[in-house]
Motif scaffolding. Structure first.
Motif, PDB file in Angstrom:
ATOM      1  N   ARG A  47       3.425  42.449  18.292  1.00 45.50           N
ATOM      2  CA  ARG A  47       4.720  42.854  17.741  1.00 45.50           C
ATOM      3  C   ARG A  47       5.478  41.671  17.135  1.00 45.50           C
ATOM      4  O   ARG A  47       6.525  41.853  16.510  1.00 45.50           O
ATOM      5  CB  ARG A  47       5.572  43.531  18.813  1.00 45.50           C
ATOM      6  N   LEU A  48       4.960  40.470  17.318  1.00 43.09           N
ATOM      7  CA  LEU A  48       5.453  39.304  16.587  1.00 43.09           C
ATOM      8  C   LEU A  48       4.571  39.137  15.356  1.00 43.09           C
ATOM      9  O   LEU A  48       3.344  39.027  15.468  1.00 43.09           O
ATOM     10  CB  LEU A  48       5.386  38.041  17.448  1.00 43.09           C
ATOM     11  N   ILE A  49       5.172  39.124  14.183  1.00 45.04           N
ATOM     12  CA  ILE A  49       4.412  38.979  12.956  1.00 45.04           C
ATOM     13  C   ILE A  49       4.966  37.823  12.130  1.00 45.04           C
ATOM     14  O   ILE A  49       6.084  37.346  12.370  1.00 45.04           O
ATOM     15  CB  ILE A  49       4.433  40.276  12.110  1.00 45.04           C
ATOM     16  N   VAL A  50       4.161  37.367  11.166  1.00 40.15           N
ATOM     17  CA  VAL A  50       4.599  36.393  10.170  1.00 40.15           C
ATOM     18  C   VAL A  50       4.472  37.065   8.809  1.00 40.15           C
ATOM     19  O   VAL A  50       3.974  38.188   8.692  1.00 40.15           O
ATOM     20  CB  VAL A  50       3.765  35.103  10.257  1.00 40.15           C
ATOM     21  N   ASN A  51       4.918  36.370   7.764  1.00 36.78           N
ATOM     22  CA  ASN A  51       4.934  37.007   6.449  1.00 36.78           C
ATOM     23  C   ASN A  51       3.541  37.457   6.006  1.00 36.78           C
ATOM     24  O   ASN A  51       3.387  38.470   5.327  1.00 36.78           O
ATOM     25  CB  ASN A  51       5.556  36.086   5.407  1.00 36.78           C
ATOM     26  N   ASP A  52       2.494  36.723   6.403  1.00 39.51           N
ATOM     27  CA  ASP A  52       1.130  37.116   6.029  1.00 39.51           C
ATOM     28  C   ASP A  52       0.813  38.531   6.497  1.00 39.51           C
ATOM     29  O   ASP A  52       0.117  39.293   5.794  1.00 39.51           O
ATOM     30  CB  ASP A  52       0.117  36.159   6.660  1.00 39.51           C
ATOM     31  N   ASP A  53       1.307  38.902   7.679  1.00 37.88           N
ATOM     32  CA  ASP A  53       0.968  40.194   8.271  1.00 37.88           C
ATOM     33  C   ASP A  53       1.578  41.373   7.517  1.00 37.88           C
ATOM     34  O   ASP A  53       1.049  42.495   7.566  1.00 37.88           O
ATOM     35  CB  ASP A  53       1.434  40.239   9.731  1.00 37.88           C
TER      36      ASP A  53
END
Length: 479
Positions: free
Chosen positions: A162-168
């Motif tokens: 549930r933690l994402i970065v912009n790539d995801d």
């Protein structure tokens, strides 16, 4: 383990690495490119292009929803998240395909090693990948390993997927219902506003009072006002707690206005990027490192101090932008190829653009850079609130500040928040690089009615201040 000897080894097949390959091959046939994949460059896969595709969809939705200002009522606007993401990914894949096709044409199979490289000694790399284990002895090496999103490990431990970065974001098949974005830099600002315009419930949290890359105090303050009104923005936010909450995330934070608790589908960490040099085994070399663990290098030749090693692109933490990475790759690859002869490559006038609305541009030297260098400068300004074409188009918000030195009247730089900043920023960067003065810039044609007439207004204001000896900023060092 196989062994191979080459003249030049390039670690990384991104924008910098591919430029380095082309430049090095002008001097040597014994060049290899090493990359662990996926191939296709960060820009095409998860950076510049897919983010602009998402922004384009958001802008289309925004225009439809606000057409009433022009007397046009658009009924039944519906945002189909699946179709939005389908186009983003489809067009993204086309851009990646172009890069891969170019690589297929220009890099022979035997000169591309698909594996992860690690230094085992000066000039010696071990490359390992699926079915690959080879030791490469290289006379010269170019480090062009790029960077990756950086998120606190504690957040990952607490939130999992549930933690994402912009790539995801660009792997989504549909738009989520809600996203909290932490980080008010360019990436966080662009993605948060795009998702907000596409109907996603968004909160954008930033630790400081500013938003975006602007450094001019007046423009930074104006940006805060405009983006406060444009999206749910929480500046000066202190994160008190975060936790996994079923298939979502619960956040607790404090701002000067009080405490807030809210649940979201995802937390997007836009908290910066980390150079991909920490897995290269640099401790096994004699390369001199700075406090960040980055090899110390000459910014004009890209040579690492005292070694036949060069470092380009995001890996060197200098100017993490695609056009700069391409330039640096060309410089580094050319110097690696012609070693020991070195040439100082062309370093272009700095140019930064944020594709939010209003757009942001910094061309040439920023306000902060001029102050830090104790450079005397005058400022010409224009507001776009009453600028003709901007009002016609309904985008009349923001301002432009243009800086010039009082003695030679030469343009030094500019910062802008407003319509068409991506285009006006280019015009100003070109003028600065050509060494134009305020007077020669005003000799150029300005059509009517266009947004660029706002630039002319700012230049006229700057000329008036220079002509009347209006006190300038930075005239007294340390002021």
């Amino acid at each position: 383990m196989q062994e191979r000897k080459v003249e030049v080894a390039i670690i990384g097949a991104g924008s910098a690495g591919l430029s380095a390959w082309r430049a090095a091959r002008e001097h040597s046939d014994k060049v290899v490119v090493i990359d662990a994949g996926p191939l296709g460059t960060t820009c095409a896969r998860v950076g510049c292009m897919p983010s602009k595709l998402l922004i384009a969809a958001a802008d289309a939705a925004h225009r439809a929803q606000h057409a009433g200002a022009f007397g046009i009522d658009v009924q039944g606007v519906r945002i189909d998240g699946r179709r939005v993401m389908q186009r983003v990914k489809s067009e993204r894949d086309r851009f990646v395909g172009f890069v891969l096709e170019d690589m297929d044409r220009s890099i022979e199979d035997e000169n591309l090693l698909c594996g992860r490289a690690r230094f085992v000694a000066d000039g010696v790399l071990r490359v390992q990948g699926p079915g690959l284990d080879v030791q490469v002895q290289a006379e010269r090496i170019v480090i062009a390993t790029g960077s990756r999103p950086d998120a606190p490990a504690a957040w990952r431990s607490a939130l999992g997927e549930r933690l994402i970065v912009n790539d995801d974001v660009f792997d989504w098949t549909d738009l989520p219902a809600s996203v909290a974005v932490i980080g008010t830099g360019v990436l966080g600002q662009e993605i948060a506003q795009a998702l907000h315009r596409l109907g996603v419930r968004v909160r954008l949290l930033g630790r400081g009072a500013g938003v975006g890359p602007l450094t001019d105090p007046a423009l930074a303050a104006l940006a805060g006002e405009l983006f406060d009104a444009a999206l749910p923005l929480h500046r000066e936010a202190e994160l008190l707690d975060l936790a996994r909450d079923g298939d979502g995330v619960s956040l607790h934070w404090r701002t000067p206005g009080g405490e807030h608790r809210e649940r979201f589908d995802f937390l997007l960490a836009a908290t910066g990027r980390r150079a991909n040099i920490d897995v290269l085994g640099l401790e096994n070399t004699s390369l001199p490192l700075d406090a960040h663990g980055t090899p110390r290098f000459d910014p004009l030749t890209l040579q690492v101090e005292g070694a036949p090693v060069f470092i380009a692109g995001d890996a060197n933490r200098d100017r993490p932008l695609l056009h700069e990475a391409a330039d640096e790759g060309r410089i580094a690859g050319g110097n690696a190829g012609r070693w020991p002869a070195l040439e100082q490559g062309l370093r272009r006038t700095p140019l930064t653009i944020a594709f939010c609305e209003p757009q942001i541009a910094i061309a040439g030297q920023s306000h902060t850079a001029l102050r830090a260098a104790h450079t005397a400068f005058a400022t010409g300004a224009v507001s776009f609130v009453d600028q003709g074409r901007s009002r016609v188009m309904g985008v009349n918000a923001g301002a432009l500040h243009v800086y010039a030195t009082p003695d030679s009247r030469r343009l030094l730089g500019a910062e802008m928040l407003g319509p068409a900043a991506e285009h006006i920023g280019h015009l100003l960067a070109w003028s600065v690089q050509r060494g134009e003065t305020v007077d020669t810039a005003l000799e150029q044609p300005f059509y009517h009615p266009v947004i660029e007439e706002g630039l002319r207004t700012a230049l006229r204001d700057l000329r008036r201040k220079l002509d009347t000896a209006t006190p300038c900023e930075g005239c007294t060092p340390g002021d």
